[in-house]
Write an enzyme that holds these catalytic residues in place. Structure first.
Site, PDB file in Angstrom:
ATOM      1  N   LYS A  97       0.842  -1.206   0.000  1.00 48.92           N
ATOM      2  CA  LYS A  97       0.000   0.000   0.000  1.00 48.92           C
ATOM      3  C   LYS A  97       0.870   1.245   0.000  1.00 48.92           C
ATOM      4  CE  LYS A  97      -4.009  -1.413   2.774  1.00 48.92           C
ATOM      5  NZ  LYS A  97      -4.774  -1.096   3.998  1.00 48.92           N
ATOM      6  N   GLY A 107      -8.596   6.232  -1.807  1.00 45.72           N
ATOM      7  CA  GLY A 107      -9.567   5.934  -2.854  1.00 45.72           C
ATOM      8  C   GLY A 107      -9.265   4.637  -3.570  1.00 45.72           C
ATOM      9  N   HIS A 146     -13.634  -1.127  -4.323  1.00 50.43           N
ATOM     10  CA  HIS A 146     -13.292  -0.374  -3.115  1.00 50.43           C
ATOM     11  C   HIS A 146     -14.201   0.818  -2.873  1.00 50.43           C
ATOM     12  CE1 HIS A 146      -9.923  -2.978  -2.661  1.00 50.43           C
ATOM     13  NE2 HIS A 146      -9.360  -2.572  -3.783  1.00 50.43           N
ATOM     14  N   ARG A 166     -13.711  13.145   9.032  1.00 53.46           N
ATOM     15  CA  ARG A 166     -14.829  13.937   8.502  1.00 53.46           C
ATOM     16  C   ARG A 166     -16.116  13.170   8.712  1.00 53.46           C
ATOM     17  NH1 ARG A 166     -15.685  10.448   4.258  1.00 53.46           N
ATOM     18  NH2 ARG A 166     -13.779   9.588   3.401  1.00 53.46           N
TER      19      ARG A 166
HETATM   20  P1  ADP Z   1      -7.849   3.616   0.649  1.00 51.56           P
HETATM   21  O1  ADP Z   1      -7.236   4.633   1.541  1.00 51.56           O
HETATM   22  O2  ADP Z   1      -7.290   3.650  -0.745  1.00 51.56           O
HETATM   23  O3  ADP Z   1      -9.349   3.601   0.689  1.00 51.56           O
HETATM   24  P2  ADP Z   1      -7.729   1.401   2.514  1.00 51.56           P
HETATM   25  O4  ADP Z   1      -6.479   1.097   3.232  1.00 51.56           O
HETATM   26  O5  ADP Z   1      -8.805   2.096   3.254  1.00 51.56           O
HETATM   27  O6  ADP Z   1      -7.356   2.200   1.179  1.00 51.56           O
HETATM   28  O7  ADP Z   1      -8.319   0.070   1.894  1.00 51.56           O
HETATM   29  C1  ADP Z   1      -9.367   0.087   0.941  1.00 51.56           C
HETATM   30  C2  ADP Z   1     -10.023  -1.277   0.847  1.00 51.56           C
HETATM   31  O8  ADP Z   1      -9.048  -2.276   0.512  1.00 51.56           O
HETATM   32  C3  ADP Z   1     -10.649  -1.772   2.136  1.00 51.56           C
HETATM   33  O9  ADP Z   1     -11.968  -1.317   2.310  1.00 51.56           O
HETATM   34  C4  ADP Z   1     -10.575  -3.278   1.974  1.00 51.56           C
HETATM   35  O10 ADP Z   1     -11.659  -3.699   1.167  1.00 51.56           O
HETATM   36  C5  ADP Z   1      -9.291  -3.492   1.200  1.00 51.56           C
HETATM   37  N1  ADP Z   1      -8.137  -3.784   2.100  1.00 51.56           N
HETATM   38  C6  ADP Z   1      -7.345  -2.898   2.729  1.00 51.56           C
HETATM   39  N2  ADP Z   1      -6.399  -3.502   3.473  1.00 51.56           N
HETATM   40  C7  ADP Z   1      -6.584  -4.832   3.303  1.00 51.56           C
HETATM   41  C8  ADP Z   1      -5.915  -6.025   3.796  1.00 51.56           C
HETATM   42  N3  ADP Z   1      -4.876  -5.956   4.607  1.00 51.56           N
HETATM   43  N4  ADP Z   1      -6.400  -7.224   3.409  1.00 51.56           N
HETATM   44  C9  ADP Z   1      -7.461  -7.316   2.565  1.00 51.56           C
HETATM   45  N5  ADP Z   1      -8.104  -6.256   2.050  1.00 51.56           N
HETATM   46  C10 ADP Z   1      -7.693  -5.024   2.417  1.00 51.56           C
END
Ligand code: ADP
Length: 621
Positions: free
Chosen positions: A158, A164, A235, A297
């Protein structure tokens, strides 16, 4: 208290904030781009200020213009809504520096939660469980690969500055790690100007569960229970509910306590959400739920929390921003029933969810439940912004009743000619796994194509339209409809749908309770969230005064016999050929007297709707 509030947003959230502000006796100021001069949020507000051209970069994202608009309109406070500048710490600071009230957290809280790695470190320190993984400074590819091996595959790379759903790579095989890392870093550098990444264990069957928190300037922090937002498409949340299905009291207590600790760790003020990822492969348990990120928010899905707690979160935001303490203590905040929300988008699921823009000529939103809308009939869906039209929310004593109620709401949506995802929602809400609460973030992806398929109007709806066509024809000149006969038993009427230009033969039968309305060009008929323009179909050439003797197929069919030959002289009304379609045979008659000039079809040939069957020319001799 705040006397005048500027809302730095548009669409449904601007309208929703205005509603509560008005109820509290607060004057509201809308801001708008050139494309939104006549938008619903502008019409609802007490005053409105233009802030620039249509593109958001030149209007809704220009902080100085918004602050200038607040000064000009006498506003003391700015509510950012969600999206746009709502999580922009620099903008929040500028608002405060301009002597205005920022309806949101301290800019330092936004910054602390802005980067995924820093936020995770902070949370781990505060005793909040975080997803197992690597959040170190060392970005050497070999070091990262070693960490990934230690975490255990599959892993998720990540971008620390990502958002997003962008800047994420799932890696299932160590052999693919190096390539996935390089591609993630490239995307992170170009999209976020920061190539740093973290690595997380990939949770299989993940469920997205989040906790609504609230803090005030007096050091109080409370939670308002959890929401489940696992029904996501790419997502993006589609359907959200509160509470989470299958949540037990013990897990809830641990999760909500962790969320409160998370908010306390950043001295949080106002409405915020702590997002967790839960392992959905078994029953929910506290040791298999981990912190993902904090949204500093108000969330799109806040109405489900409002429904189950009976609290107006925007009212709380405005009170807390004005310096008041949180109106209720934790023990007075209770959970009542079940609520579910669906996001209604102007998009065409059957065409790959392509946004559907343009004027909304016809719009009926459900009469039941709660509808937070950003548009009204006659408004225009602009290509410049997120295509969300409204949110549909249903609250009931049980989850089953809440989903059934929301399914009814989605099915009742009528929107034309702009297409919506209401038919998709109607099917999703009736899915056995969804109803049973067997949901994870992959379900929409697996089931999505079936839910997205084009809906066809049912026979009963078409019969009703056909009956109206006949009734209207009796009142005026008879329609030139094959099969229509005065004083005869109802004969099939041919109608044409604007949906892919389908033509159908239907036996007229008036049905009470179906959704059919007259339209200058035919009838608008709605069912299961879809709306069609249905017109009586007059085969070209027939009854055409200009004497164009061309006869086209009224619908797709099979030419069963051809009675004439090219060059043959024919009389008006003479049967030229027969066509079988919709299990009925139809005699195609000559519209005029003349000579067969063109005969492109022969017996046994399959023809499409509108195909030229025969052309008779006036005999000049
Ligand atoms: P963003 O900031 O881009 O929204 P997030 O970290 O909130 O990214 O993750 C977005 C989505 O990705 C989550 O809602 C989930 O569905 C998936 N996700 C995130 N981390 C994991 C993980 N460790 N394992 C599986 N799915 C994940």
């Amino acid at each position: 208290m705040i006397e005048t509030l500027l809302i730095a947003n548009r669409g449904e959230i601007a309208c929703r904030v205005i509603r509560t502000a008005r109820a509290m006796g607060i004057r509201t100021v809308a801001v708008h781009s050139a494309a939104d001069a006549g938008a619903l949020h502008v019409r609802l507000a007490d005053a409105a200020v233009a802030i620039g051209p249509a593109p958001a970069r030149e209007s809704y994202l220009v902080g100085e213009r918004i602050i200038a608009a607040a000064r000009e309109s006498g506003a003391q406070a700015i509510h950012p809504g969600y999206g746009f500048l709502s999580e922009n710490a620099a903008f929040a600071q500028n608002v405060i520096d301009a002597g205005l009230i920022w309806v949101g957290p301290d800019p330092a809280s936004i910054t602390a939660m802005g980067l995924k790695d820093a936020a995770k470190r902070l949370m781990a320190k505060a005793g909040v469980p975080v997803t197992p993984g690597y959040i170190g400074e060392n970005q050497d590819p070999a070091v990262l690969a070693g960490e990934a091996a230690q975490i255990g595959y599959p892993v998720l790379i990540k971008a620390v500055a990502g958002g997003g759903g962008k800047g994420m790579r799932l890696v299932e095989d160590p052999a693919q790690f190096a390539d996935a890392l390089a591609s993630c870093q490239r995307e992170a550098a170009s999209s976020f100007g920061n190539a740093h990444v973290l690595i997380e264990k990939y949770i299989s069957s993940p469920r997205h569960i989040e906790v609504q928190v609230f803090g005030d300037a007096h050091g109080n922090v409370v939670h308002l229970f959890e929401r489940d937002c696992s029904l996501q498409r790419r997502h993006q949340k589609v359907i959200e509910e509160a509470p989470a299905p299958g949540m037990n009291a013990e897990t809830r207590a641990a999760l909500c306590a962790a969320a409160v600790r998370a908010a306390q760790a950043v001295a949080y003020r106002g409405a915020g959400t702590i997002e967790f990822i839960a392992d959905g492969s078994g029953p929910l348990s506290a040791d298999r739920i981990w912190f993902m990120e904090m949204n500093t928010r108000l969330q799109v899905e806040h109405p489900v929390t409002e429904a189950v707690t009976g609290i107006d979160l925007v009212e709380w935001q405005l009170r807390v921003a004005a310096g008041e303490p949180i109106p209720l203590t934790q023990d007075r905040i209770t959970l009542n029933g079940h609520a579910v929300e669906a996001r209604l988008y102007a998009e065409d699921p059957a065409a790959g969810f392509l946004p559907s823009v343009g004027p909304i000529e016809h719009l009926r939103l459900p009469q039941s439940g709660r509808v937070d809308s950003g548009v009204a009939e006659g408004d225009r869906v602009s290509p410049y912004y997120d295509p969300m039209l409204a949110k549909l929310i249903h609250h009931a004593p049980t989850r089953t009743a809440a989903f059934a109620g929301l399914a009814q709401m989605a099915a009742a949506v009528q929107c034309w000619p702009v297409r919506t995802n209401a038919p998709f929602l109607t099917r999703a809400l009736a899915d056995g796994d969804v109803i049973a609460g067997r949901i994870d973030t992959g379900l929409v992806g697996q089931r999505g194509d079936a839910w997205a398929a084009r809906v066809a109007p049912g026979e009963a709806l078409l019969q009703d339209v056909a009956a109206r066509v006949c009734a209207a024809a009796k009142a005026g000149p008879p329609p030139h409809l094959p099969g229509w006969r005065l004083n005869a038993a109802p004969a099939p009427v041919i109608v044409r749908l604007d949906d892919g230009e389908q033509v159908r033969a239907v036996t007229p039968c008036y049905k009470t309770g179906s959704s059919v309305q007259g339209h200058p060009r035919g009838y608008l008929a709605s069912e299961q969230g879809a709306t069609w323009l249905i017109q009586p179909w007059r085969p070209a050439g027939i009854g055409d005064e200009e004497g164009a003797g061309a006869v086209h197929a009224p619908m797709p069919g099979l030419v069963t016999a051809v009675m004439v030959a090219a060059g043959e002289r024919v009389g008006k009304g003479q049967t030229l050929l027969t066509l079988e379609a919709m299990k009925m045979e139809q005699a195609i008659k000559s519209p005029i007297e003349g000579v067969v000039a063109e005969l492109p079809v022969s017996a046994g040939q399959q023809v499409g709707a509108d195909a030229l069957l025969i052309r008779v020319e006036k005999d000049e001799a």
